[in-house]
Design an enzyme around this catalytic site. Structure first.
Site, PDB file in Angstrom:
ATOM      1  N   ASP A 100       0.147   5.207   1.070  1.00  0.00           N
ATOM      2  CA  ASP A 100       0.043   6.092   2.237  1.00  0.00           C
ATOM      3  C   ASP A 100       0.066   5.306   3.548  1.00  0.00           C
ATOM      4  O   ASP A 100      -0.650   4.312   3.679  1.00  0.00           O
ATOM      5  CB  ASP A 100      -1.269   6.891   2.201  1.00  0.00           C
ATOM      6  CG  ASP A 100      -1.311   7.899   1.068  1.00  0.00           C
ATOM      7  OD1 ASP A 100      -0.970   7.526  -0.062  1.00  0.00           O
ATOM      8  OD2 ASP A 100      -1.691   9.060   1.316  1.00  0.00           O
ATOM      9  N   ASP A 116       0.871  -1.159   0.000  1.00  0.00           N
ATOM     10  CA  ASP A 116       0.000   0.000   0.000  1.00  0.00           C
ATOM     11  C   ASP A 116       0.925   1.231   0.000  1.00  0.00           C
ATOM     12  O   ASP A 116       2.110   1.108   0.331  1.00  0.00           O
ATOM     13  CB  ASP A 116      -0.840  -0.091   1.286  1.00  0.00           C
ATOM     14  CG  ASP A 116      -1.422   1.223   1.676  1.00  0.00           C
ATOM     15  OD1 ASP A 116      -2.138   1.798   0.851  1.00  0.00           O
ATOM     16  OD2 ASP A 116      -1.145   1.693   2.800  1.00  0.00           O
ATOM     17  N   LYS A 159      -8.719  -3.781  -3.325  1.00  0.00           N
ATOM     18  CA  LYS A 159      -7.337  -4.279  -3.390  1.00  0.00           C
ATOM     19  C   LYS A 159      -7.243  -5.784  -3.632  1.00  0.00           C
ATOM     20  O   LYS A 159      -6.198  -6.265  -4.028  1.00  0.00           O
ATOM     21  CB  LYS A 159      -6.553  -3.852  -2.150  1.00  0.00           C
ATOM     22  CG  LYS A 159      -6.284  -2.351  -2.167  1.00  0.00           C
ATOM     23  CD  LYS A 159      -5.179  -1.902  -1.249  1.00  0.00           C
ATOM     24  CE  LYS A 159      -5.065  -0.375  -1.314  1.00  0.00           C
ATOM     25  NZ  LYS A 159      -3.971   0.169  -0.524  1.00  0.00           N
TER      26      LYS A 159
HETATM   27  P1  IMP Z   1      -3.258   4.272  -0.105  1.00  0.00           P
HETATM   28  O1  IMP Z   1      -3.038   4.303   1.373  1.00  0.00           O
HETATM   29  O2  IMP Z   1      -1.970   4.211  -0.862  1.00  0.00           O
HETATM   30  O3  IMP Z   1      -4.213   3.207  -0.546  1.00  0.00           O
HETATM   31  O4  IMP Z   1      -3.831   5.701  -0.571  1.00  0.00           O
HETATM   32  C1  IMP Z   1      -5.021   6.235  -0.078  1.00  0.00           C
HETATM   33  C2  IMP Z   1      -5.075   7.712  -0.317  1.00  0.00           C
HETATM   34  O5  IMP Z   1      -4.974   8.063  -1.702  1.00  0.00           O
HETATM   35  C3  IMP Z   1      -6.425   8.265   0.074  1.00  0.00           C
HETATM   36  O6  IMP Z   1      -6.461   8.538   1.424  1.00  0.00           O
HETATM   37  C4  IMP Z   1      -6.548   9.517  -0.749  1.00  0.00           C
HETATM   38  O7  IMP Z   1      -6.039  10.615  -0.043  1.00  0.00           O
HETATM   39  C5  IMP Z   1      -5.652   9.301  -1.948  1.00  0.00           C
HETATM   40  N1  IMP Z   1      -6.392   9.215  -3.206  1.00  0.00           N
HETATM   41  C6  IMP Z   1      -6.133   9.949  -4.306  1.00  0.00           C
HETATM   42  N2  IMP Z   1      -6.925   9.597  -5.307  1.00  0.00           N
HETATM   43  C7  IMP Z   1      -7.729   8.626  -4.864  1.00  0.00           C
HETATM   44  C8  IMP Z   1      -8.769   7.853  -5.487  1.00  0.00           C
HETATM   45  O8  IMP Z   1      -9.100   7.985  -6.664  1.00  0.00           O
HETATM   46  N3  IMP Z   1      -9.356   6.927  -4.691  1.00  0.00           N
HETATM   47  C9  IMP Z   1      -9.002   6.734  -3.418  1.00  0.00           C
HETATM   48  N4  IMP Z   1      -8.038   7.431  -2.817  1.00  0.00           N
HETATM   49  C10 IMP Z   1      -7.406   8.384  -3.531  1.00  0.00           C
HETATM   50 MG    MG Z   2      -2.650   3.199   3.401  1.00  0.00          MG
END
Ligand code: IMP
Ligand code: MG
Length: 434
Positions: A155, A153, A352
């Protein structure tokens, strides 16, 4: 729903992991019986070392018993009767295990690191159990073969929420170590962009390091892909492109089920329902939010840059939207993922589990094409896959869905990811020496 049930559900179910809570409960008994808080002021009681040794012995016995129950569940899985295993009766939410979990050894490892048995006032915690499970998963994976695919993942897992993967991030070296062992890498993120430039912006530290690496072969460098928007946009590493990434048209990678049921009118309809539900929440909860509609997602983000939504409002919004979609007809036609992204809420088409599945199939079929794997191999298997993420609660979390297609590790911050990868590379090294 009775009020009591609603309170229990709303306050607890989606914010607890039943299996971890159950193990915590089992460990609480020896803690109560054997920890000696009075040792702090009484000289008569056993020495701290004796107490720790006894608590350690008891905790480890429990972990071994749970390990046995998981083995039994795996046996039931083999003849499709896992619904009847003892573990399933005790923890109804328990899912599929892709490998054994050597919990007693994993406890031994984490106890040396966290001194769980030496504590007299604080019982084995949620985080203790979560980390023991992660270690057990790595041990289970490496004991039976190679790690063919690691998906991450973005973020909170690779970098802090909303930030980018900078060249100084220590995780880069660990990912390159894995790639040098021929492990394929997928960044499976909810962040959904259609342009390579945007992903380069978020991940340039890793992309540049892979590009300039002298350790990786050209073939190994091509073992890096990005699956964006949960399961919607696929980019492959490409050293000849200005942003080091190539966008792969959907027809080249979508799975047969996606081809037949992820149709544009259905997608639009699902996003319409999600959007109107999000707008309702913005109004009802008086959120200073902007609704963001994308090709494959809809979300709410703060209207002003530094504004923080109350956590409760984010959770409420996720639960309302999720329920609304589950009750809708279109919600049954198409997989979706409603989740709390820390300071936003998004509903994405797909989830996912599909994202990781695409990675497994993409690398599987590419391996077949290049003769890297035998003809029989259709896709990388779940027991050869590890997804690392931070969102594993049953509602409002997006990594949770990956559990149905492969093994997983639940981390709490990017530092833990680095520690996890150090542990993994150590285990792979030990296995090599055997
Ligand atoms: P992850 O933790 O890498 O899955 O990223 C999640 C973060 O991506 C979310 O909290 C959003 O801030 C950002 N984000 C940007 N574009 C999108 C989208 O199209 N769908 C969901 N999250 C998005
Ligand atoms: Mg995350």
């Amino acid at each position: 729903m009775t009020t009591r049930y609603r309170v229990e559900y709303a306050l607890k179910t989606h914010r607890r992991d039943q299996f971890i809570e159950w193990v915590k409960g089992l460990l609480a008994v020896p803690f109560v019986l054997h920890s000696q808080p009075t040792g702090v002021f009484e000289t008569r009681s056993n020495s701290v070392q004796q107490m720790a040794a006894e608590a350690h012995r008891r905790y480890k016995e429990i972990m071994r018993d749970v390990e046995g129950m998981i083995d039994d569940h795996i046996e039931h899985q083999k003849d499709n009767t896992h619904g009847q295993s003892k573990l399933k009766l005790l923890v109804p939410t328990i899912g599929t295990f892709f490998t054994r979990l050597p919990l007693a050894d994993a406890f031994e490892y984490q106890d040396k690191k966290r001194f769980i048995s030496s504590r007299r006032f604080v019982p084995p915690s949620f985080n203790d159990v979560r980390l023991i499970l992660n270690t057990a998963q790595l041990m289970g994976l490496t004991a039976t073969g190679s790690l063919d695919l690691a998906t991450f993942d973005g973020d909170v897992t690779l970098y802090d929420d909303g930030q980018s993967l900078l060249p100084s991030n220590p995780v880069i070296q660990r990912i390159i170590d894995l790639m040098s062992n021929d492990t394929k890498i997928g960044i499976v993120t909810a962040a959904g962009y259609t342009e390579a430039e945007k992903y380069h912006g978020r991940l340039h530290g890793l992309l540049t390091a892979v590009n300039t690496s002298t350790v990786l072969t050209e073939q190994q460098k091509n073992n890096l892909i990005i699956m964006g928007g949960e399961s919607n946009f696929l980019f492959t590493f490409d050293s000849s492109s200005p942003y080091l990434l190539s966008h792969l048209p959907r027809r080249e990678w979508i799975l047969p089920t996606m081809k037949t049921s992820w149709l544009q009118p259905t997608i639009t309809e699902l996003l319409d329902v999600a959007e109107s539900s999000l707008r309702e929440c913005v109004q009802n909860l008086s959120l200073a939010a902007t609704v963001l509609r994308k090709e494959r997602a809809v979300g709410i983000i703060p209207t002003v840059p530094d504004y923080k939504f109350p956590r409760e409002s984010l959770e409420e919004t996720v639960l309302v939207v999720q329920k609304k979609l589950e009750m809708s007809e279109v919600g049954r036609l198409l997989p979706f993922c409603a989740f709390n992204g820390g300071n936003d809420v998004f509903v994405d088409i797909g989830d996912k589990s599909w994202g990781v599945l695409v990675c497994q199939n993409f690398f599987g079929s590419r391996g077949k094409a290049t003769g890297e794997v035998d003809e029989e191999t259709e896709a990388i298997l779940g027991e050869r896959t590890l997804h690392v993420g931070d969102q594993f609660l049953s509602a409002g979390s997006n990594d949770f869905k990956a559990r149905v297609v492969g093994t997983t590790a639940w981390i709490a911050n990017p530092t833990e990811t680095v520690e996890l990868l150090d542990e993994l590379v150590g285990l792979i090294g030990m296995k090599r020496k055997e």
